[in-house]
Design a protein around this motif. Structure first.
Motif, PDB file in Angstrom:
ATOM      1  N   LYS A 132       0.820  -1.208   0.000  1.00 38.22           N
ATOM      2  CA  LYS A 132       0.000   0.000   0.000  1.00 38.22           C
ATOM      3  C   LYS A 132       0.858   1.264   0.000  1.00 38.22           C
ATOM      4  CE  LYS A 132      -4.147  -1.960   2.107  1.00 38.22           C
ATOM      5  NZ  LYS A 132      -4.895  -2.102   3.365  1.00 38.22           N
ATOM      6  N   PHE A 133       1.998   1.199   0.730  1.00 39.83           N
ATOM      7  CA  PHE A 133       2.955   2.307   0.716  1.00 39.83           C
ATOM      8  C   PHE A 133       3.366   2.596  -0.726  1.00 39.83           C
ATOM      9  CE2 PHE A 133       7.302   3.821   0.422  1.00 39.83           C
ATOM     10  CZ  PHE A 133       7.402   4.802   1.393  1.00 39.83           C
ATOM     11  N   ALA A 134       3.695   1.514  -1.466  1.00 40.15           N
ATOM     12  CA  ALA A 134       4.166   1.656  -2.844  1.00 40.15           C
ATOM     13  C   ALA A 134       3.061   2.126  -3.786  1.00 40.15           C
ATOM     14  CB  ALA A 134       4.738   0.324  -3.336  1.00 40.15           C
ATOM     15  N   THR A 135       1.822   1.833  -3.438  1.00 43.85           N
ATOM     16  CA  THR A 135       0.686   2.200  -4.299  1.00 43.85           C
ATOM     17  C   THR A 135       0.290   3.664  -4.114  1.00 43.85           C
ATOM     18  OG1 THR A 135      -0.112  -0.073  -4.162  1.00 43.85           O
ATOM     19  CG2 THR A 135      -1.677   1.581  -4.940  1.00 43.85           C
ATOM     20  N   ALA A 136       0.315   4.117  -2.874  1.00 40.09           N
ATOM     21  CA  ALA A 136      -0.163   5.485  -2.609  1.00 40.09           C
ATOM     22  C   ALA A 136       0.799   6.562  -3.097  1.00 40.09           C
ATOM     23  CB  ALA A 136      -0.434   5.664  -1.117  1.00 40.09           C
ATOM     24  N   ILE A 137       2.060   6.194  -3.425  1.00 37.90           N
ATOM     25  CA  ILE A 137       3.003   7.199  -3.944  1.00 37.90           C
ATOM     26  C   ILE A 137       2.861   7.382  -5.460  1.00 37.90           C
ATOM     27  CG2 ILE A 137       4.695   6.834  -2.091  1.00 37.90           C
ATOM     28  CD1 ILE A 137       6.432   5.266  -4.062  1.00 37.90           C
ATOM     29  N   THR A 175       1.010   3.326 -14.053  1.00 39.75           N
ATOM     30  CA  THR A 175      -0.096   2.382 -14.248  1.00 39.75           C
ATOM     31  C   THR A 175       0.053   1.169 -13.334  1.00 39.75           C
ATOM     32  OG1 THR A 175       1.007   1.131 -16.003  1.00 39.75           O
ATOM     33  CG2 THR A 175      -0.260   3.069 -16.667  1.00 39.75           C
ATOM     34  N   ARG A 176       1.208   0.990 -12.718  1.00 43.14           N
ATOM     35  CA  ARG A 176       1.389  -0.101 -11.760  1.00 43.14           C
ATOM     36  C   ARG A 176       2.452   0.274 -10.736  1.00 43.14           C
ATOM     37  NH1 ARG A 176       2.366  -1.815 -17.059  1.00 43.14           N
ATOM     38  NH2 ARG A 176       4.556  -1.923 -17.599  1.00 43.14           N
ATOM     39  N   LYS A 177       2.345  -0.357  -9.562  1.00 39.27           N
ATOM     40  CA  LYS A 177       3.323  -0.078  -8.510  1.00 39.27           C
ATOM     41  C   LYS A 177       4.649  -0.761  -8.856  1.00 39.27           C
ATOM     42  CE  LYS A 177       2.106  -3.936  -5.446  1.00 39.27           C
ATOM     43  NZ  LYS A 177       0.992  -4.572  -6.176  1.00 39.27           N
ATOM     44  N   LYS A 178       5.735  -0.223  -8.312  1.00 37.31           N
ATOM     45  CA  LYS A 178       7.070  -0.714  -8.637  1.00 37.31           C
ATOM     46  C   LYS A 178       7.781  -1.105  -7.351  1.00 37.31           C
ATOM     47  CE  LYS A 178       6.780   2.336 -12.514  1.00 37.31           C
ATOM     48  NZ  LYS A 178       5.404   2.823 -12.267  1.00 37.31           N
ATOM     49  N   ILE A 179       8.033  -2.405  -7.210  1.00 38.33           N
ATOM     50  CA  ILE A 179       8.634  -2.952  -5.994  1.00 38.33           C
ATOM     51  C   ILE A 179       9.750  -3.904  -6.392  1.00 38.33           C
ATOM     52  CG2 ILE A 179       8.189  -4.579  -4.091  1.00 38.33           C
ATOM     53  CD1 ILE A 179       5.406  -3.383  -3.806  1.00 38.33           C
ATOM     54  N   GLY A 196      12.649  -2.142  -2.039  1.00 39.03           N
ATOM     55  CA  GLY A 196      12.508  -0.783  -2.555  1.00 39.03           C
ATOM     56  C   GLY A 196      11.166  -0.575  -3.223  1.00 39.03           C
ATOM     57  N   ALA A 197      10.694   0.649  -3.161  1.00 39.26           N
ATOM     58  CA  ALA A 197       9.476   1.039  -3.874  1.00 39.26           C
ATOM     59  C   ALA A 197       9.797   2.304  -4.666  1.00 39.26           C
ATOM     60  CB  ALA A 197       8.345   1.318  -2.895  1.00 39.26           C
ATOM     61  N   ALA A 198       9.254   2.395  -5.868  1.00 41.31           N
ATOM     62  CA  ALA A 198       9.526   3.567  -6.703  1.00 41.31           C
ATOM     63  C   ALA A 198       8.271   4.005  -7.425  1.00 41.31           C
ATOM     64  CB  ALA A 198      10.619   3.255  -7.724  1.00 41.31           C
ATOM     65  N   LYS A 199       8.296   5.264  -7.862  1.00 35.24           N
ATOM     66  CA  LYS A 199       7.193   5.756  -8.691  1.00 35.24           C
ATOM     67  C   LYS A 199       7.764   6.625  -9.814  1.00 35.24           C
ATOM     68  CE  LYS A 199       5.365   9.184  -9.015  1.00 35.24           C
ATOM     69  NZ  LYS A 199       5.354  10.582  -9.572  1.00 35.24           N
ATOM     70  N   GLY A 200       7.025   6.670 -10.928  1.00 32.40           N
ATOM     71  CA  GLY A 200       7.300   7.642 -11.976  1.00 32.40           C
ATOM     72  C   GLY A 200       8.515   7.361 -12.804  1.00 32.40           C
ATOM     73  N   ALA A 201       8.896   8.391 -13.550  1.00 27.54           N
ATOM     74  CA  ALA A 201      10.045   8.304 -14.441  1.00 27.54           C
ATOM     75  C   ALA A 201      10.289   9.681 -14.997  1.00 27.54           C
ATOM     76  CB  ALA A 201       9.768   7.341 -15.567  1.00 27.54           C
ATOM     77  N   GLY A 202      11.376  10.325 -14.552  1.00 31.60           N
ATOM     78  CA  GLY A 202      11.639  11.681 -15.019  1.00 31.60           C
ATOM     79  C   GLY A 202      10.397  12.500 -14.764  1.00 31.60           C
ATOM     80  N   GLN A 205      11.476  -1.240 -14.227  1.00 32.88           N
ATOM     81  CA  GLN A 205      10.019  -1.151 -14.069  1.00 32.88           C
ATOM     82  C   GLN A 205       9.524   0.250 -14.430  1.00 32.88           C
ATOM     83  OE1 GLN A 205       8.426  -3.003 -10.350  1.00 32.88           O
ATOM     84  NE2 GLN A 205      10.484  -3.809 -10.100  1.00 32.88           N
ATOM     85  N   ILE A 206      10.339   1.248 -14.097  1.00 34.07           N
ATOM     86  CA  ILE A 206       9.968   2.629 -14.434  1.00 34.07           C
ATOM     87  C   ILE A 206       9.917   2.808 -15.952  1.00 34.07           C
ATOM     88  CG2 ILE A 206      10.918   4.983 -14.469  1.00 34.07           C
ATOM     89  CD1 ILE A 206      11.741   4.514 -11.509  1.00 34.07           C
ATOM     90  N   ILE A 207      10.945   2.324 -16.638  1.00 35.17           N
ATOM     91  CA  ILE A 207      10.977   2.453 -18.103  1.00 35.17           C
ATOM     92  C   ILE A 207       9.802   1.705 -18.740  1.00 35.17           C
ATOM     93  CG2 ILE A 207      12.220   1.668 -20.164  1.00 35.17           C
ATOM     94  CD1 ILE A 207      13.377   4.183 -19.195  1.00 35.17           C
ATOM     95  N   ARG A 208       9.527   0.514 -18.246  1.00 36.55           N
ATOM     96  CA  ARG A 208       8.410  -0.265 -18.810  1.00 36.55           C
ATOM     97  C   ARG A 208       7.080   0.466 -18.662  1.00 36.55           C
ATOM     98  NH1 ARG A 208      10.475  -4.820 -20.390  1.00 36.55           N
ATOM     99  NH2 ARG A 208      12.091  -5.802 -19.131  1.00 36.55           N
TER     100      ARG A 208
END
Lengths: 395, 395
Positions: free
Chosen positions: A142-147, A152-156, A172-178, A262-265
């Motif tokens: 949920k932490f990874a989803t709310a950021i 279009t999908r969470k990145k873990i 790790g959790a990430a969001k976005g790309a540039g 995952q960000i690039i995808r």
């Protein structure tokens, strides 16, 4: 994906009402007292308020962070003195509930630029957020989803290794790309581990991992105002960083590379993930500079969108990359098939090349004939959908 | 457009069969014996054969050029030793008919990269080309038309001024814009004047004019392998360059600015021409660097396509331009309306701003608060049509 979280951290998320969609928009991570932190930030000179405050808190606390509070839906950028005050209020309120100093709280924001952050909404959501934090994998999810913003999908990603019967874990959790959305900014990355480490040990390790991952990807060449990568170490594994330096560095780099991929995808409108394998460069830095020139050329990226093996555009991008090259030493390969030989045309099977480029992910290799350095750099194509996503927005 | 050509030049064009379309594809300009020449070329390290040969001929002839021979449809780039030989054969054949040395002939090519130049087709077309060359305005018109590739219209500009009852004339023809087509390269610019000047006088003057025009435009940020700007002076006006230095420099800059603007207006898929008025910069070079960052940001360009007054993206591009800026000194104006104040949000009429950006051409002004330098930089939006034009091509 099944994995165990590193020991010592609690996670939660909630809905403060910042995202217009009404989706969860605040995430919290709690670390035990004494946890060490290291961070890297955007190189953009225009920085969001949370970046300014985050830097200050890391300095004041000497890298001791107990809580990370992230909001999505508002970047708190280009918001002047109000923005800095807003970020500080959120940190102070969090610190108060936790009984610590505000400098032990690390703030992040992502979302629309230039709109004042409704910080009171976050403050209101805090007590429940903190009370509900727990160590379960669902909480981390949920932490990874709310950021997320336009993701279009969470990145873990996770990794672990054993040292003298003790397990060291990383997640790790990430969001976005540039900058991937109208007025939306930012790549945010949060890395958690239970190794015992000082902030200096973490900082160097983080820098190396970022250099091998997030610094080797590009969607559109734009650099956000909010980019942040934070690494927190709880120390709860009982394993000293010094004993596992190499293993830890490798595991951290793996986690970062997975998140970067995952960000690039998930790049806006992207239909193809292209790995640029730059080889025989003089240095990694030069390889990165060349890869960036190729990856940021609209002509190259549109050719990828059309599955067009247009080596001339890639050769031209290398030529204007700013790196001193020998054009007649350059060889370009699409998978196993050579498409440019010594900087000139080389006969190749165009139908096969076109088919190869229809794959969702593929490699292009560049042998530069300059030295021994090499680098893999991930990018994606530029499609009409990217233009629609970014042009059809109305302020 | 009605104007008189400078004295001393003859022009012609023909169809050698290089363009698949069957349209005219070779252009010729003849200058009187003793005409002076200066040129500027692409900074790309990957250069086409005619650039290599053109540079060599200017050096060998000490800037004395009697003929310019241009083909469109094939860039003669990435063609190795064959390409250089091909360009030399074309020059030698031209020189032979004219009874001069090959070094007095200047070659240019534009079109597809990586395909061997069918130079024998040009050689075959030469005798008729040379025999039909004349000083009429229609001949110049045809010269400007046959150098086009994906251009939708020819680009011509002229200027003249009087000195002691004698008239000095300038005329220019240009094609393209950066790299504006799949495998198609190149901006080519040919400038003709009848002033009496040495190559050194011309070179400095050309450099200054290019700095004020072609170096201040960007369509997609890609740098071609063939870019060439050539200035030829016949001396037939009887007016010495020394006597009219300032007037000549101003006229040349005017011609170049007009051609540069015509190039931007013809940018692939472009719907809006945007003039970035960079003001209060430390230097012109820094102003250009900032303008380039804004003009080459896909996020900024797609916002322009959507008529979206997204000042946050422009502010962010300034922040990563590489120029040291003071974010809280930056003010941004859409025409007369301020949309960003001291690097932060500023209330503005969004409907009016959107309407303003629907115009085919408009200004955005950036007050940086750093110094006194300023620069106007022309760019255009990035539309889905640009992607289609460049992606839907199949090698």
């Amino acid at each position: 994906m099944s994995f165990s979280l590193p020991e010592g951290f609690l996670f939660s998320s909630g809905t403060a009402g910042i995202k217009a969609s009404g989706k969860p928009d605040v995430s919290l991570a709690l670390a035990p007292d004494g946890a060490s932190a290291a961070a890297m930030f955007t190189r953009n000179q225009v920085v969001a308020a949370p970046v300014t405050v985050g830097r200050e808190h890391l300095r004041r606390s000497r890298g001791k962070i107990q809580a990370v509070i992230v909001n999505a839906g508002n970047a708190n950028c280009a918001t002047g003195a109000h923005g800095v005050r807003a970020a500080k209020v959120v940190c102070s309120a969090t610190a108060k509930v936790l009984g610590t100093d505000a400098s032990h709280v690390f703030p992040s924001s992502t979302g629309i630029i230039g709109v004042l952050l409704p910080f009171e909404k976050i403050v209101t959501a805090l007590p429940v957020l903190i009370a509900s934090a727990n160590a379960g994998p669902e909480a981390f999810d949920k932490f990874a989803t709310a950021i997320m913003t336009t993701d279009t999908r969470k990145k873990i990603a996770a990794a672990e290794f054993v040292f003298k019967k003790k397990t060291v874990r990383l997640v790790g959790a990430a969001k976005g790309a540039g900058m991937i959305h109208p007025n939306m900014a930012t790549m945010l990355v949060y890395l958690f581990t239970d190794v015992i480490a000082t902030r200096r040990e973490l900082q160097l390790c983080l820098k190396n991992a970022v250099d091998q991952s997030f610094n080797n990807i590009s969607i559109d060449g734009d650099t956000s105002t909010n980019d942040t990568a934070l690494l927190l170490a709880s120390g709860k594994s009982g394993v000293q960083f010094k004993s596992v330096r190499k293993q830890f560095a490798a595991a951290l780099a793996d986690v970062c590379r997975s998140l970067a991929e995952q960000i690039i995808r998930d790049g806006e409108g992207a239909k193809h993930v292209v790995t640029l394998k730059i080889q025989q460069a003089r240095s990694t830095a030069e390889a990165r500079q060349i890869a960036s020139a190729i990856a940021n050329s609209p002509l190259v990226k549109t050719a990828w969108a059309g599955c067009d093996p247009n080596w001339g555009r890639m050769l031209a991008a290398i030529g204007y990359s700013g790196v001193k090259v020998k054009p007649d030493h350059i060889n370009i390969y699409l998978g196993n098939q050579q498409i440019c030989r010594n900087g000139a045309a080389h006969p190749f099977d165009k139908v096969h090349a076109h088919e190869y480029m229809k794959q969702p992910a593929y490699d292009i290799r560049f042998n530069l004939g300059l030295g021994k350095a090499k680098l893999d750099f991930l990018s994606c194509d530029l499609t009409a959908e990217y233009v629609h996503i970014n042009a059809d927005y109305s302020t």
